[in-house]
Motif scaffolding. Structure first.
Motif, PDB file in Angstrom:
ATOM      1  N   LEU A  42      28.778 -13.734 -65.944  1.00  0.00           N
ATOM      2  CA  LEU A  42      29.209 -14.554 -64.807  1.00  0.00           C
ATOM      3  C   LEU A  42      30.524 -15.269 -65.106  1.00  0.00           C
ATOM      4  N   GLU A  43      30.697 -15.720 -66.342  1.00  0.00           N
ATOM      5  CA  GLU A  43      31.941 -16.371 -66.744  1.00  0.00           C
ATOM      6  C   GLU A  43      33.114 -15.389 -66.660  1.00  0.00           C
ATOM      7  N   GLU A  44      32.862 -14.125 -67.046  1.00  0.00           N
ATOM      8  CA  GLU A  44      33.900 -13.100 -66.955  1.00  0.00           C
ATOM      9  C   GLU A  44      34.282 -12.836 -65.499  1.00  0.00           C
ATOM     10  N   ILE A  45      33.321 -12.849 -64.605  1.00  0.00           N
ATOM     11  CA  ILE A  45      33.604 -12.657 -63.178  1.00  0.00           C
ATOM     12  C   ILE A  45      34.512 -13.766 -62.668  1.00  0.00           C
ATOM     13  N   VAL A  46      34.216 -15.011 -63.029  1.00  0.00           N
ATOM     14  CA  VAL A  46      35.040 -16.142 -62.596  1.00  0.00           C
ATOM     15  C   VAL A  46      36.466 -16.006 -63.126  1.00  0.00           C
ATOM     16  N   ARG A  47      36.602 -15.613 -64.400  1.00  0.00           N
ATOM     17  CA  ARG A  47      37.933 -15.481 -65.004  1.00  0.00           C
ATOM     18  C   ARG A  47      38.756 -14.395 -64.311  1.00  0.00           C
ATOM     19  N   MET A  48      38.149 -13.268 -64.017  1.00  0.00           N
ATOM     20  CA  MET A  48      38.853 -12.160 -63.373  1.00  0.00           C
ATOM     21  C   MET A  48      39.279 -12.522 -61.948  1.00  0.00           C
ATOM     22  N   GLN A  49      38.413 -13.215 -61.231  1.00  0.00           N
ATOM     23  CA  GLN A  49      38.742 -13.575 -59.858  1.00  0.00           C
ATOM     24  C   GLN A  49      39.825 -14.628 -59.784  1.00  0.00           C
ATOM     25  N   ALA A  50      40.001 -15.404 -60.864  1.00  0.00           N
ATOM     26  CA  ALA A  50      41.024 -16.448 -60.873  1.00  0.00           C
ATOM     27  C   ALA A  50      42.389 -15.927 -61.298  1.00  0.00           C
ATOM     28  N   GLU A  51      42.453 -14.647 -61.760  1.00  0.00           N
ATOM     29  CA  GLU A  51      43.725 -14.070 -62.201  1.00  0.00           C
ATOM     30  C   GLU A  51      44.686 -13.948 -61.016  1.00  0.00           C
ATOM     31  N   VAL A  52      45.944 -14.391 -61.185  1.00  0.00           N
ATOM     32  CA  VAL A  52      46.937 -14.366 -60.118  1.00  0.00           C
ATOM     33  C   VAL A  52      47.880 -13.184 -60.331  1.00  0.00           C
ATOM     34  N   SER A  53      48.184 -12.492 -59.245  1.00  0.00           N
ATOM     35  CA  SER A  53      49.106 -11.349 -59.314  1.00  0.00           C
ATOM     36  C   SER A  53      50.517 -11.836 -59.627  1.00  0.00           C
ATOM     37  N   LYS A  54      51.202 -11.111 -60.499  1.00  0.00           N
ATOM     38  CA  LYS A  54      52.556 -11.493 -60.905  1.00  0.00           C
ATOM     39  C   LYS A  54      53.641 -10.880 -60.010  1.00  0.00           C
ATOM     40  N   GLY A  55      53.263 -10.067 -59.035  1.00  0.00           N
ATOM     41  CA  GLY A  55      54.245  -9.509 -58.111  1.00  0.00           C
ATOM     42  C   GLY A  55      55.067  -8.375 -58.680  1.00  0.00           C
ATOM     43  N   THR A  56      54.688  -7.826 -59.831  1.00  0.00           N
ATOM     44  CA  THR A  56      55.397  -6.697 -60.417  1.00  0.00           C
ATOM     45  C   THR A  56      54.475  -5.498 -60.482  1.00  0.00           C
ATOM     46  N   LYS A  57      55.068  -4.323 -60.756  1.00  0.00           N
ATOM     47  CA  LYS A  57      54.250  -3.133 -60.950  1.00  0.00           C
ATOM     48  C   LYS A  57      54.957  -2.206 -61.926  1.00  0.00           C
ATOM     49  N   LEU A  58      54.231  -1.244 -62.444  1.00  0.00           N
ATOM     50  CA  LEU A  58      54.786  -0.326 -63.420  1.00  0.00           C
ATOM     51  C   LEU A  58      55.751   0.637 -62.737  1.00  0.00           C
ATOM     52  N   VAL A  59      56.986   0.658 -63.209  1.00  0.00           N
ATOM     53  CA  VAL A  59      58.000   1.543 -62.636  1.00  0.00           C
ATOM     54  C   VAL A  59      58.648   2.344 -63.760  1.00  0.00           C
ATOM     55  N   GLU A  60      59.069   3.564 -63.435  1.00  0.00           N
ATOM     56  CA  GLU A  60      59.709   4.449 -64.399  1.00  0.00           C
ATOM     57  C   GLU A  60      61.222   4.356 -64.256  1.00  0.00           C
ATOM     58  N   PHE A  61      61.901   4.204 -65.391  1.00  0.00           N
ATOM     59  CA  PHE A  61      63.352   4.080 -65.364  1.00  0.00           C
ATOM     60  C   PHE A  61      64.006   5.324 -64.765  1.00  0.00           C
ATOM     61  N   GLN A  62      63.487   6.508 -65.095  1.00  0.00           N
ATOM     62  CA  GLN A  62      64.113   7.735 -64.628  1.00  0.00           C
ATOM     63  C   GLN A  62      64.105   7.827 -63.102  1.00  0.00           C
ATOM     64  N   LYS A  63      62.987   7.433 -62.482  1.00  0.00           N
ATOM     65  CA  LYS A  63      62.897   7.490 -61.026  1.00  0.00           C
ATOM     66  C   LYS A  63      63.877   6.517 -60.379  1.00  0.00           C
ATOM     67  N   ILE A  64      63.975   5.325 -60.951  1.00  0.00           N
ATOM     68  CA  ILE A  64      64.926   4.347 -60.407  1.00  0.00           C
ATOM     69  C   ILE A  64      66.348   4.861 -60.581  1.00  0.00           C
ATOM     70  N   TYR A  65      66.646   5.418 -61.745  1.00  0.00           N
ATOM     71  CA  TYR A  65      67.986   5.956 -62.011  1.00  0.00           C
ATOM     72  C   TYR A  65      68.323   7.083 -61.037  1.00  0.00           C
ATOM     73  N   ASP A  66      67.364   7.969 -60.769  1.00  0.00           N
ATOM     74  CA  ASP A  66      67.596   9.077 -59.843  1.00  0.00           C
ATOM     75  C   ASP A  66      67.936   8.561 -58.444  1.00  0.00           C
ATOM     76  N   ASN A  67      67.243   7.515 -58.013  1.00  0.00           N
ATOM     77  CA  ASN A  67      67.520   6.927 -56.695  1.00  0.00           C
ATOM     78  C   ASN A  67      68.933   6.359 -56.634  1.00  0.00           C
ATOM     79  N   VAL A  68      69.342   5.681 -57.713  1.00  0.00           N
ATOM     80  CA  VAL A  68      70.660   5.053 -57.737  1.00  0.00           C
ATOM     81  C   VAL A  68      71.765   6.104 -57.732  1.00  0.00           C
ATOM     82  N   THR A  69      71.644   7.124 -58.583  1.00  0.00           N
ATOM     83  CA  THR A  69      72.693   8.143 -58.660  1.00  0.00           C
ATOM     84  C   THR A  69      72.769   8.965 -57.383  1.00  0.00           C
ATOM     85  N   LEU A  70      71.637   9.136 -56.706  1.00  0.00           N
ATOM     86  CA  LEU A  70      71.663   9.845 -55.427  1.00  0.00           C
ATOM     87  C   LEU A  70      72.493   9.062 -54.407  1.00  0.00           C
ATOM     88  N   ALA A  71      72.324   7.737 -54.395  1.00  0.00           N
ATOM     89  CA  ALA A  71      73.068   6.898 -53.456  1.00  0.00           C
ATOM     90  C   ALA A  71      74.562   6.848 -53.796  1.00  0.00           C
TER      91      ALA A  71
END
Length: 493
Positions: free
Chosen positions: A332-361
């Motif tokens: 139950l303590e673990e459930i409370v801890r997980m539910q209190a976790e706040v999203s940091k607003g970031t996500k996993l991104v790949e450098f190559q994909k970002i680079y491809d988008n930039v060079t295309l533009a």
């Protein structure tokens, strides 16, 4: 009388003209410099509300009792200034008999006579015109003041030239000097990355399809303050129904928006907490009820049993139930801890994909400059980051490397990532013009700081890049040699 005398009048003419216009809201005065004699026409008295002879006709009375003291200098300058061609005009206030001070226009002329220099003039009541102008100016001032208080300004885009114009209030919201001229893409760069596509699409549809828009987005000012703004636009159409001008308002709604967001966030938080509390109560009730019942049952058996062997066995069951209860509490303590976790607003991104988008533009720029680009993302292929920020950082570095290439060689650019400890680094190296860091190092990332003679340099790119990097806790370091090149090392996280 000859033909050449046809433009002159005899001495009685002025008196006769005064008689004609006495009832036309025009007054005439005449002053002889040599004799100091002053005359006012009947119309002069009438305009002030007096009858001839009711007040003293003299310079002293005029200056001491009729002329408003603040207008004395203007009247004297227009009347007694050195001779020049043409009439002299002054707007003055005179005290009337029944209506207080009113505005008059005094037009002065000079003429030479056999008896010396004579000044004469015409007095016209312009009070209604002055009041109308004052009211108009007051209304304009009120409109400007309302705009300032409401933090709202006007802007427009010419659909043919794509020239962007701002009112002073918009410059205030941008926290820019009003001599800075921005293009439409440069203005859009001030908005946070996640809102730029929305704004670009709204502007394009307004210009091509004549669709008005009203959106609220986040905006980063030139002084790095992030605020909420409301953008409204209405197309102005020609006779063929095509948009010729896109005109709109730009309003700082940060205080209103943040109060609303705070209130909504509080409501959402309370709602979420209520749901989590209900779920938690259900879990506690469901998981603990059986443990409590079993434990009570075993305690009752323990008290009722007389045999030591039975008591020992029952006690072992009690210990098992206790351990299970402890495990359930940990869950139950673990459930409370997980539910209190706040999203940091970031996500996993790949450098190559970002680079491809930039060079295309930037494909046209890359090909036109014959740029040679080498990339290596093997040591750190991905990162938890805001995707739009990473794309903007790469695009600014690549754009600058091409824009400030050395005139005697093609650009050669190296881009790589690596990991050191818990940090991920991005390295960007070019062979361009370079920067004199001894001279400009402390100004490199400042707003509007440019160090080359390019006509399209505005000193915004590195300023924006540094802010994006530092907003997520990173740092940026630069090494550069004039005519050799520049190397940026960015600690992203």
């Amino acid at each position: 009388m000859t033909l050449t005398d046809g433009h002159t009048f005899d001495g009685e003419s002025l008196s006769y003209i005064a008689h004609l216009i006495d009832n036309k809201d025009i007054g005439i005065w005449e002053y002889h410099n040599q004799s100091k004699e002053l005359k006012w026409s009947k119309g002069f008295y009438n305009m002030l509300g007096y009858s001839p002879g009711e007040i003293e006709c003299s310079n002293n009375y005029f200056f001491d009792h009729l002329l408003y003291y603040q207008d004395k200098d203007a009247f004297i300058k227009a009347t007694y200034s050195p001779k020049h061609d043409g009439p002299r005009v002054a707007h003055i206030r005179l005290l009337t008999k029944n209506q207080g001070y009113q505005w008059f226009e005094s037009t002065t002329h000079r003429r030479e006579t056999g008896n010396g220099n004579v000044m004469y003039g015409f007095l016209t009541n312009i009070n209604a015109i002055k009041l109308a102008h004052a009211k108009s100016a007051e209304s304009e001032l009120q409109a400007l003041e309302i705009g300032r208080i409401a933090k709202i300004g006007l802007w427009e885009i010419d659909s043919r030239s794509m020239e962007l114009k701002f009112s002073p209030e918009v410059y205030d919201i941008f926290e820019l000097s009003n001599h800075i001229k921005l293009s439409v893409p440069e203005a859009i760069e001030f908005f946070l990355p996640q809102y730029r596509p929305l704004l670009e699409d709204a502007v394009n549809q307004a210009l091509t399809l004549c669709k008005p828009y009203d959106i609220e987005v986040e905006f980063r000012t030139a002084k790095n303050n992030i605020i909420w703004v409301k953008c409204r636009a209405v197309p102005v159409l020609d006779e063929h129904g095509r948009c010729i001008i896109l005109r709109g308002t730009f309003q700082d709604i940060d205080n209103i928006k943040r109060r609303g967001l705070t209130l909504q966030s509080s409501i959402n938080l309370l709602d979420d907490q209520n749901k989590r509390l209900q779920n938690f109560a259900y879990i506690v009730s469901h998981n603990l009820r059986s443990h409590a019942g079993n434990l009570k049952f075993m305690v009752d058996l323990f008290e009722e049993s007389d045999l030591q062997e039975d008591r020992t066995e029952i006690f072992q069951h009690i210990k098992t139930i206790s351990q299970s209860l402890s495990s359930t509490m940990s869950h139950l303590e673990e459930i409370v801890r997980m539910q209190a976790e706040v999203s940091k607003g970031t996500k996993l991104v790949e450098f190559q994909k970002i680079y491809d988008n930039v060079t295309l533009a930037l494909q046209n720029n890359i090909e036109a400059s014959h740029a040679e680009i080498h990339v290596n993302f093997n040591e750190a292929p991905a990162i938890n980051y805001v995707p739009a920020y990473l794309e903007s950082i790469l695009q600014n570095f690549l754009t600058n490397a091409i824009k400030y290439k050395h005139p005697n060689r093609h650009p050669v650019i190296h881009i790589a990532t690596y990991k050191s400890g818990n940090n991920i680094y991005l390295v960007f190296d070019d062979n361009g013009l370079g920067i004199d860091l001894d001279r400009y190092g402390d100004q490199l990332f400042g707003m509007y700081k440019t160090f080359h003679q390019n006509s399209d340099s505005k000193g915004i790119g590195l300023f924006m890049t540094r802010n994006q990097i530092e907003a997520l806790g990173g740092t940026i370091n630069v090494e550069s040699t004039v005519n050799i090149g520049t190397k940026f090392t960015v600690k992203l996280v």
